[in-house]
Structures are given as C-alpha cells and as structure tokens.
Design a protein around this motif. Structure first.
Motif, mmCIF file in Angstrom:
data_model
loop_
_atom_site.group_PDB
_atom_site.id
_atom_site.type_symbol
_atom_site.label_atom_id
_atom_site.label_comp_id
_atom_site.label_asym_id
_atom_site.label_seq_id
_atom_site.Cartn_x
_atom_site.Cartn_y
_atom_site.Cartn_z
ATOM 1 N N GLU A 31 21.315 -44.746 -48.667
ATOM 2 C CA GLU A 31 21.335 -45.991 -48.009
ATOM 3 C C GLU A 31 22.692 -46.117 -47.483
ATOM 4 O OE1 GLU A 31 20.491 -48.384 -51.309
ATOM 5 O OE2 GLU A 31 18.162 -48.601 -50.667
ATOM 6 N N THR A 32 24.093 -45.836 -48.268
ATOM 7 C CA THR A 32 25.193 -45.970 -47.794
ATOM 8 C C THR A 32 25.522 -45.237 -46.661
ATOM 9 O OG1 THR A 32 25.910 -46.512 -50.110
ATOM 10 C CG2 THR A 32 27.639 -45.713 -48.443
ATOM 11 N N ARG A 33 25.021 -43.867 -46.508
ATOM 12 C CA ARG A 33 25.255 -42.968 -45.273
ATOM 13 C C ARG A 33 24.623 -43.655 -44.124
ATOM 14 N NH1 ARG A 33 24.747 -39.375 -49.435
ATOM 15 N NH2 ARG A 33 22.532 -39.028 -49.117
ATOM 16 N N LYS A 34 23.288 -44.197 -44.405
ATOM 17 C CA LYS A 34 22.556 -44.771 -43.350
ATOM 18 C C LYS A 34 23.301 -46.154 -42.624
ATOM 19 C CE LYS A 34 18.170 -46.474 -41.642
ATOM 20 N NZ LYS A 34 18.774 -47.422 -40.695
ATOM 21 N N GLN A 35 23.765 -46.808 -43.677
ATOM 22 C CA GLN A 35 24.680 -48.067 -43.078
ATOM 23 C C GLN A 35 25.919 -47.622 -42.713
ATOM 24 O OE1 GLN A 35 25.294 -50.872 -46.347
ATOM 25 N NE2 GLN A 35 25.714 -52.549 -44.951
ATOM 26 N N LEU A 36 26.465 -46.707 -43.069
ATOM 27 C CA LEU A 36 27.753 -46.257 -42.347
ATOM 28 C C LEU A 36 27.616 -45.840 -40.899
ATOM 29 C CD1 LEU A 36 30.709 -45.761 -42.789
ATOM 30 C CD2 LEU A 36 30.369 -43.583 -43.669
ATOM 31 N N ALA A 37 26.415 -45.067 -40.614
ATOM 32 C CA ALA A 37 26.102 -44.421 -39.468
ATOM 33 C C ALA A 37 25.799 -45.583 -38.588
ATOM 34 C CB ALA A 37 24.886 -43.552 -39.613
ATOM 35 N N ASP A 38 24.909 -46.714 -38.997
ATOM 36 C CA ASP A 38 24.558 -47.614 -38.014
ATOM 37 C C ASP A 38 25.821 -48.547 -37.814
ATOM 38 O OD1 ASP A 38 22.117 -47.027 -38.266
ATOM 39 O OD2 ASP A 38 21.420 -48.270 -40.047
ATOM 40 N N SER A 39 26.542 -48.725 -38.776
ATOM 41 C CA SER A 39 27.834 -49.662 -38.431
ATOM 42 C C SER A 39 28.622 -48.850 -37.391
ATOM 43 C CB SER A 39 28.789 -49.868 -39.791
ATOM 44 O OG SER A 39 28.050 -50.564 -40.635
ATOM 45 N N THR A 40 28.993 -47.473 -37.620
ATOM 46 C CA THR A 40 29.881 -46.766 -36.588
ATOM 47 C C THR A 40 29.219 -46.812 -35.297
ATOM 48 O OG1 THR A 40 30.654 -45.198 -38.545
ATOM 49 C CG2 THR A 40 30.825 -44.439 -36.359
ATOM 50 N N ARG A 41 27.935 -46.659 -35.430
ATOM 51 C CA ARG A 41 27.373 -46.632 -33.950
ATOM 52 C C ARG A 41 27.360 -48.041 -33.194
ATOM 53 N NH1 ARG A 41 22.905 -44.584 -35.558
ATOM 54 N NH2 ARG A 41 21.873 -46.524 -35.850
ATOM 55 N N ASP A 42 27.226 -49.271 -34.012
ATOM 56 C CA ASP A 42 27.127 -50.459 -33.624
ATOM 57 C C ASP A 42 28.902 -50.535 -32.850
ATOM 58 O OD1 ASP A 42 24.752 -51.002 -33.998
ATOM 59 O OD2 ASP A 42 25.106 -52.075 -35.926
ATOM 60 N N LEU A 43 29.944 -50.365 -33.853
ATOM 61 C CA LEU A 43 31.200 -50.296 -33.389
ATOM 62 C C LEU A 43 31.419 -49.691 -32.202
ATOM 63 C CD1 LEU A 43 33.918 -51.430 -34.128
ATOM 64 C CD2 LEU A 43 34.336 -49.588 -35.612
ATOM 65 N N LYS A 44 31.015 -48.390 -32.164
ATOM 66 C CA LYS A 44 31.285 -47.739 -30.585
ATOM 67 C C LYS A 44 30.638 -48.286 -29.564
ATOM 68 C CE LYS A 44 32.089 -43.039 -32.331
ATOM 69 N NZ LYS A 44 31.457 -41.426 -32.299
ATOM 70 N N SER A 90 44.984 -45.206 -19.575
ATOM 71 C CA SER A 90 45.077 -45.237 -20.946
ATOM 72 C C SER A 90 43.795 -45.781 -21.567
ATOM 73 C CB SER A 90 46.045 -46.463 -21.239
ATOM 74 O OG SER A 90 47.528 -45.939 -20.996
ATOM 75 N N ALA A 91 43.085 -46.760 -20.957
ATOM 76 C CA ALA A 91 41.660 -46.983 -21.285
ATOM 77 C C ALA A 91 40.831 -45.868 -21.526
ATOM 78 C CB ALA A 91 41.334 -48.308 -20.537
ATOM 79 N N ASN A 92 40.980 -45.149 -20.616
ATOM 80 C CA ASN A 92 39.963 -43.811 -20.594
ATOM 81 C C ASN A 92 40.227 -43.171 -21.475
ATOM 82 O OD1 ASN A 92 38.358 -44.460 -18.406
ATOM 83 N ND2 ASN A 92 39.756 -43.769 -17.114
ATOM 84 N N ASP A 93 41.773 -42.748 -21.752
ATOM 85 C CA ASP A 93 42.015 -41.810 -22.955
ATOM 86 C C ASP A 93 41.516 -42.237 -24.241
ATOM 87 O OD1 ASP A 93 43.226 -40.326 -21.135
ATOM 88 O OD2 ASP A 93 45.391 -40.942 -21.652
ATOM 89 N N VAL A 94 41.705 -43.757 -24.515
ATOM 90 C CA VAL A 94 41.159 -44.438 -25.914
ATOM 91 C C VAL A 94 39.810 -44.052 -25.960
ATOM 92 C CG1 VAL A 94 41.011 -46.437 -26.981
ATOM 93 C CG2 VAL A 94 43.179 -45.902 -25.947
ATOM 94 N N SER A 95 39.051 -44.358 -24.911
ATOM 95 C CA SER A 95 37.704 -44.181 -25.005
ATOM 96 C C SER A 95 37.273 -42.704 -25.294
ATOM 97 C CB SER A 95 37.049 -44.538 -23.669
ATOM 98 O OG SER A 95 37.196 -46.119 -23.371
ATOM 99 N N GLU A 96 37.878 -41.855 -24.747
ATOM 100 C CA GLU A 96 37.609 -40.415 -25.008
ATOM 101 C C GLU A 96 37.758 -40.323 -26.428
ATOM 102 O OE1 GLU A 96 39.850 -38.028 -22.449
ATOM 103 O OE2 GLU A 96 38.643 -38.817 -20.593
ATOM 104 N N GLU A 97 38.822 -40.680 -27.217
ATOM 105 C CA GLU A 97 39.199 -40.478 -28.558
ATOM 106 C C GLU A 97 38.173 -41.210 -29.524
ATOM 107 O OE1 GLU A 97 43.306 -41.603 -29.716
ATOM 108 O OE2 GLU A 97 44.294 -40.738 -27.858
ATOM 109 N N VAL A 98 37.938 -42.506 -29.106
ATOM 110 C CA VAL A 98 36.638 -43.303 -29.969
ATOM 111 C C VAL A 98 35.498 -42.376 -29.780
ATOM 112 C CG1 VAL A 98 35.120 -45.119 -29.973
ATOM 113 C CG2 VAL A 98 37.837 -45.450 -29.518
#
Length: 101
Positions: A31-44, A90-98
């Motif tokens: 459950e924690t891994r699924k929630q972590l993956a969901d949160s990461t996807r939402d943040l991205k 710079s924004a493109n660089d940050v986007s690529e890093e994310v």
C-alpha cells in the motif's frame, strides 16, 4: 543561488517529506509503495502543468516584447528577449531533471 537550484531543492524537499510521511504511516509495504508511486506521479503531473503554463506565458511575453511594446530602446528589448530565452532554457533543464527522477 539560482532559481533552478531553489526549484529543484523545493521539489526534492516535498518529495522527501512525502516519502518520510508514507514510510511512517501504518500501512503495508504494498500500500505504501502504491501510494508513493501515485503521489510522485501526481506531483510530476502538477509540475508539468505548471511548467507548460509558465512557458506559454513566457511565449506571450516574448511576443509582446517583439512587436507590441512601444517606447523601449532596441537594446532593452534585446536584453529582455535574451533573458526570456534564458529563463525558458532553465525551465526546460529543470523539467528534464524532474522527468528523469
């Protein structure tokens, strides 16, 4: 410190806080891994939407400075256009890093 470093640091802090919060939550590992993956996807997704909107606004500002702003010397106009290009890179660089994270 550049805006890029501040933005990457902020995003990293948010992600780290979410990870710690999830790891301390009383859930199963699955459950924690699924929630972590969901949160990461939402943040991205939120970051990508924010970046996309910001790039559109920069494009609009660039268009205005290229053709519609009166009373500004050519030197100032070129400096503003160069600054806009720099911010977009710079924004493109940050986007690529994310996207790689």
């Amino acid at each position: 410190m550049s805006a890029k470093h501040i933005l990457v640091g902020t995003i990293s802090g948010i992600v780290a806080g979410a990870v710690v919060g999830l790891m301390l939550a009383p859930q199963s590992g699955e459950e924690t891994r699924k929630q972590l993956a969901d949160s990461t996807r939402d943040l991205k997704n939120k970051f990508n939407k924010w970046t996309e909107k910001s790039m559109e606004e920069l494009d609009d500002l660039q268009d205005v400075f290229k053709s519609e702003v009166a009373g500004v010397s050519d030197d100032i106009r070129e400096r503003v256009l160069k600054l806009i290009k720099k911010v977009k890179r710079s924004a493109n660089d940050v986007s690529e890093e994310v996207a790689e994270a």
